[in-house]
Structure formats: structure tokens, C-alpha cells
Write an enzyme that holds these catalytic residues in place. Structure first.
Site, PDB file in Angstrom:
ATOM      1  N   ALA A 159       0.795  -1.232   0.000  1.00 26.68           N
ATOM      2  CA  ALA A 159       0.000   0.000   0.000  1.00 26.68           C
ATOM      3  C   ALA A 159       0.831   1.288   0.000  1.00 26.68           C
ATOM      4  CB  ALA A 159      -0.938   0.012   1.203  1.00 26.68           C
ATOM      5  N   CYS A 160       2.130   1.188   0.100  1.00 25.01           N
ATOM      6  CA  CYS A 160       3.008   2.360   0.183  1.00 25.01           C
ATOM      7  C   CYS A 160       3.037   3.118  -1.156  1.00 25.01           C
ATOM      8  CB  CYS A 160       4.405   1.889   0.563  1.00 25.01           C
ATOM      9  SG  CYS A 160       5.690   3.130   0.440  1.00 25.01           S
ATOM     10  N   ASP A 161       2.898   4.448  -1.098  1.00 28.73           N
ATOM     11  CA  ASP A 161       2.909   5.266  -2.314  1.00 28.73           C
ATOM     12  C   ASP A 161       4.224   5.171  -3.075  1.00 28.73           C
ATOM     13  OD1 ASP A 161       0.315   6.134  -1.973  1.00 28.73           O
ATOM     14  OD2 ASP A 161       0.892   8.002  -0.987  1.00 28.73           O
TER      15      ASP A 161
END
Length: 115
Positions: free
Chosen positions: A10-12
Site C-alpha cells: 500500500a506504500c505510495d
């Protein structure tokens, strides 16, 4: 050896790295160390290559929420234990190219490393 991209789904920054790799048609497998964990040998190897100060994400929420005793007197051994216990503290992404790794995502560095 195939390229392995380590990080958290989920990390940008991870999303940017994955998009860049896919746009450049670079094959890789993804290892989510939040769900799959990370082994001590890989983590120690990254710290030996880059320095634990680079691999430990001190800017992240997980590290900042630690009590002061856990943050005090950090060295590589203590940093590795913290990251093993809470992989969210590992800077991301880590791209394992087989003979070396890249920590963090900068398009120019990826382009230079992957030619």
C-alpha cells in the site's frame, strides 16, 4: 537471479517503483515484508551494503511511535532487531538485483542500475 522488489503493497513510493519497473518492462517479483516478513540474512546484508542508517526508516510513523528507550543507543544489531520485529521500519522499496541492492526509489538510480 530475478529481480526482487521488497516493500509494502500500500506504500505510495512502492506504487511509483512498481509502475516505473512495469513501464520499463523490467521483470521482478514482489515480496511484501509486511505480510511475508523478512529474514535476518537479507536484512543484515542490506545493512552491511548500505549502512543500517539508510535501511532503517526513522521518518516513518512506526519508528516515531517507539518509546525513547527503543530509539536510544541504536547500532546495527539493535536496528536489525527492530526491523525484524516491525518490518514497516524498513525503508522502501528495496530492489534486489542479485549482485547488489537499491534502497529507496529514484527513477534516475533505477535507470542507471538497470540500463
Amino acid at each position: 537471479m530475478a529481480n526482487i522488489l521488497y516493500g509494502i503493497k500500500a506504500c505510495d513510493t512502492m506504487k511509483k517503483a512498481r509502475t516505473w519497473l512495469e513501464e520499463q518492462a523490467v521483470s521482478y517479483s514482489f515480496h511484501d515484508y509486511k505480510t511475508q516478513g523478512i529474514d535476518r540474512d537479507s536484512l543484515s546484508r542490506w545493512c552491511d551494503e548500505h549502512g543500517w542508517e539508510v535501511v532503517l526508516n526513522r521518518a516513518g510513523t512506526t519508528f516515531r511511535k517507539l518509546d525513547e528507550a527503543s530509539k536510544a543507543d541504536l547500532d546495527q544489531a539493535k536496528a536489525v532487531e527492530l526491523m525484524l520485529a516491525q518490518p514497516s521500519m524498513i525503508k522502501r522499496p528495496v530492489l534486489d538485483l542479485g549482485d547488489r541492492t537499491l534502497v529507496g526509489f529514484k527513477p534516475a538510480l533505477y535507470a542507471a542500475a538497470l540500463g
